[in-house]
Every structure is written in structure tokens, then in C-alpha cells.
Design a protein around this motif. Structure first.
Motif, PDB file in Angstrom:
ATOM      1  N   ALA A 162       0.832  -1.208   0.000  1.00 57.01           N
ATOM      2  CA  ALA A 162       0.000   0.000   0.000  1.00 57.01           C
ATOM      3  C   ALA A 162       0.866   1.257   0.000  1.00 57.01           C
ATOM      4  CB  ALA A 162      -0.929  -0.004   1.206  1.00 57.01           C
ATOM      5  N   ALA A 189      -4.080   0.111  -3.764  1.00 57.10           N
ATOM      6  CA  ALA A 189      -3.622   0.419  -2.406  1.00 57.10           C
ATOM      7  C   ALA A 189      -4.715   0.125  -1.393  1.00 57.10           C
ATOM      8  CB  ALA A 189      -3.189   1.879  -2.317  1.00 57.10           C
ATOM      9  N   GLY A 213      -1.643   6.491   3.527  1.00 57.65           N
ATOM     10  CA  GLY A 213      -0.924   5.259   3.216  1.00 57.65           C
ATOM     11  C   GLY A 213       0.581   5.404   3.358  1.00 57.65           C
ATOM     12  N   PHE A 258      -3.918   2.802  -9.078  1.00 62.19           N
ATOM     13  CA  PHE A 258      -3.037   2.657  -7.916  1.00 62.19           C
ATOM     14  C   PHE A 258      -3.782   2.914  -6.609  1.00 62.19           C
ATOM     15  CE2 PHE A 258       0.006   3.798 -11.339  1.00 62.19           C
ATOM     16  CZ  PHE A 258       0.731   2.614 -11.331  1.00 62.19           C
ATOM     17  N   ASP A 259      -4.733   3.826  -6.633  1.00 64.44           N
ATOM     18  CA  ASP A 259      -5.538   4.078  -5.441  1.00 64.44           C
ATOM     19  C   ASP A 259      -6.359   2.856  -5.074  1.00 64.44           C
ATOM     20  OD1 ASP A 259      -7.035   5.650  -3.386  1.00 64.44           O
ATOM     21  OD2 ASP A 259      -8.682   5.408  -4.817  1.00 64.44           O
ATOM     22  N   LEU A 264       2.192   1.656  -3.568  1.00 66.72           N
ATOM     23  CA  LEU A 264       1.087   2.029  -4.457  1.00 66.72           C
ATOM     24  C   LEU A 264       0.616   3.456  -4.191  1.00 66.72           C
ATOM     25  CD1 LEU A 264      -0.800  -1.361  -4.267  1.00 66.72           C
ATOM     26  CD2 LEU A 264       0.176  -0.372  -6.354  1.00 66.72           C
ATOM     27  N   SER A 265       0.682   3.893  -2.935  1.00 66.14           N
ATOM     28  CA  SER A 265       0.312   5.267  -2.612  1.00 66.14           C
ATOM     29  C   SER A 265       1.298   6.258  -3.247  1.00 66.14           C
ATOM     30  CB  SER A 265       0.277   5.464  -1.095  1.00 66.14           C
ATOM     31  OG  SER A 265      -0.734   4.667  -0.496  1.00 66.14           O
ATOM     32  N   TYR A 303      -4.534   1.869  10.113  1.00 69.51           N
ATOM     33  CA  TYR A 303      -5.035   1.425   8.810  1.00 69.51           C
ATOM     34  C   TYR A 303      -6.552   1.253   8.804  1.00 69.51           C
ATOM     35  CZ  TYR A 303      -0.380   1.035   6.893  1.00 69.51           C
ATOM     36  OH  TYR A 303       0.872   1.346   6.417  1.00 69.51           O
ATOM     37  N   TYR A 344       0.553   6.456  -6.844  1.00 69.46           N
ATOM     38  CA  TYR A 344      -0.590   7.308  -7.154  1.00 69.46           C
ATOM     39  C   TYR A 344      -0.158   8.770  -7.266  1.00 69.46           C
ATOM     40  CZ  TYR A 344      -4.616  10.239  -6.820  1.00 69.46           C
ATOM     41  OH  TYR A 344      -5.518  11.228  -7.094  1.00 69.46           O
ATOM     42  N   SER A 362      -6.200   9.260   0.863  1.00 70.92           N
ATOM     43  CA  SER A 362      -5.800   7.883   1.176  1.00 70.92           C
ATOM     44  C   SER A 362      -4.318   7.672   0.936  1.00 70.92           C
ATOM     45  CB  SER A 362      -6.613   6.906   0.323  1.00 70.92           C
ATOM     46  OG  SER A 362      -8.010   7.035   0.579  1.00 70.92           O
ATOM     47  N   ALA A 363      -3.806   8.225  -0.168  1.00 70.28           N
ATOM     48  CA  ALA A 363      -2.385   8.054  -0.469  1.00 70.28           C
ATOM     49  C   ALA A 363      -1.522   8.708   0.605  1.00 70.28           C
ATOM     50  CB  ALA A 363      -2.072   8.636  -1.846  1.00 70.28           C
TER      51      ALA A 363
END
Length: 241
Positions: A69, A88, A158, A84-85, A72-73, A134, A76, A154-155
Motif C-alpha cells: 500500500a 492500495a 498510506g 493505484f488508489d 502504491l500510494s 489502517y 498514485y 488515502s495516499a
């Protein structure tokens, strides 16, 4: 924001995902059976010690999911792609499930070894904080329906939340007075226990991959439903106008 999905772009559940699910289930069952049947009972805990074959791999899988995550964040922020969001978010959901399982099984193990269900020692406390961070990530995603804003929030969480993962991993070394044992190694365990632990680690890695792939597919389907709802609303407004 780069648009990745149209109302007809998400295929039905891939056949490979179904087969992967069945393979993962059978591999997990086989790994658990082998671990239970070939490992002798522990001198102090008896067969309860074999909870290690779920507790430890679940903890590994949870931290690996949070690392995924984290990457992936960052991706993003670099690419500004919804893919990617969604990936994640799928990783975090799987990680929360795995970490929750590790906490529950750790409490059962702690009751047998320490005489208490829970104690605020460093590994348990840092893991509980990580779990709640989380859970907060997942809760935050429900605060807005705007894709770009949800993805950016979220990113950010993350990336920030991952800072606690190395603390969890190294907690038993940083605070050497904690009750939690040091990480197991091939030198500290008999070969039978060590090999079975890694076999079950592979099984939980497969489970993690299946959960992430399945949740990502569901997220795509949810996105398709949202787009179709928006399209229908726009058509209705155009007819009424």
C-alpha cells in the motif's frame, strides 16, 4: 485525473482468479495439515504452539500488504491514476484482515505463555496502533465521494501510516525488555518447525495475493456501478431538460 474506466470496461470475474482461489485454499489446507501432523508437541505449550503456523504468517502478510500500500500510494502521487488508489485500498483491506487475525491469535498464544490475554508490551502495543491507523485509512475513504480527493487523502495516509510498520518489525529489538520473543530464525528453531513455518508463510502469501486481487476486482465493479448511475442520472436530467 486520468479516466481509466468506462461503464462497460470492467469484465466479469476472471476465470484465472477462481482457479487461483481454489489453488490457494488447497495449498493453505495442505500447509496447515503438514505443519500440524509433522511437528512434535512443544514441551511447554503442547500442540497450542502450532498456532504459530497461522499467527506468524498472518503478521508477515499484514506488514507486506502495508508495504504494498505504501508503494502504491507513492505511485498514485507520481501517476495520478485511480488504478493505484484502488490497488492500495485493496492491499490495506487485506492487511487489516491479516493483522487483526494476528492480534487475535497472539492474544490466545499470550494467554498460554504469559498468563494474560493482553499486555501493553512494545510489540503488541505498536501492532495495535498500526492496526488502528489502517482502520482509520479505510474509514477516511468513506468521507468523500470525489475520486480525486479520496485518492489523495488515502495516499497521504498510506505513506504516513507505513512509518509505524518498521517500528512494529523492530520493536522486539528496540525495547529488549518486552515480553514478546525475538523473531524466530533457523538457528533458534528445529528444522521441522522452521520448514513448516515457511511453508505456511508461502500459503499466507498466496492468500494475501488472492484477497488483494479479488478486492481490486470488486472495486472495479463498484466503480462501474457508480459510473452507470452517473450516466443514468445525466440521461434523466437531459430528458427532463
Amino acid at each position: 485525473m486520468k479516466e481509466l474506466y468506462s461503464a462497460a470496461s470492467v469484465p466479469p470475474r476472471p476465470t484465472y482468479l477462481t482457479w487461483f482461489g481454489w489453488f490457494t485454499l488447497l495449498f493453505l489446507i495442505a500447509a496447515e495439515v503438514v505443519g500440524y501432523m509433522t511437528s512434535p508437541a512443544d514441551a511447554g505449550m503442547g500442540h497450542l504452539q502450532k498456532i504459530m503456523y497461522v499467527h506468524v504468517p498472518a503478521a508477515w502478510a499484514g506488514m507486506l500488504a502495508f508495504f504494498a500500500a505504501f508503494i502504491l500510494s507513492i505511485m498514485y502521487f507520481v501517476r495520478r491514476s485511480l488504478r493505484f488508489d484502488l490497488l492500495a485500498a485493496a492491499a490495506v483491506e487485506a492487511g487489516v484482515l491479516m493483522t487483526g487475525l494476528a492480534l487475535v491469535l497472539g492474544s490466545i498464544w499470550g494467554r498460554a505463555t504469559w498468563g494474560v490475554w493482553w499486555t501493553w508490551e512494545p510489540r503488541l502495543t505498536s501492532t495495535a496502533i498500526m492496526f488502528l491507523m489502517y482502520v482509520g485509512y479505510l474509514t477516511l475513504r468513506g468521507f468523500t465521494d470525489e475520486d480525486d480527493r479520496r485518492a489523495r487523502w488515502s495516499a497521504a495516509v498510506g505513506v504516513i501510516a507505513f512509518l509505524n510498520v518498521p517500528i512494529v518489525f523492530y520493536s522486539v529489538r528496540i525495547w529488549d525488555r518486552g515480553l514478546h520473543q525475538l523473531p524466530s530464525t533457523s538457528e533458534s528453531m528445529s528444522p521441522g518447525y522452521w520448514n513448516n513455518l515457511w511453508l505456511n508463510g508461502v500459503a499466507f502469501l498466496l492468500v494475501l495475493g488472492f484477497f488483494m486481487a479479488s478486492r481490486y476486482h470488486v472495486a472495479q465493479l463498484e466503480r462501474e456501478v457508480e459510473l452507470r448511475r452517473e450516466e443514468n442520472a445525466m440521461r434523466g436530467s437531459a430528458r427532463n431538460g
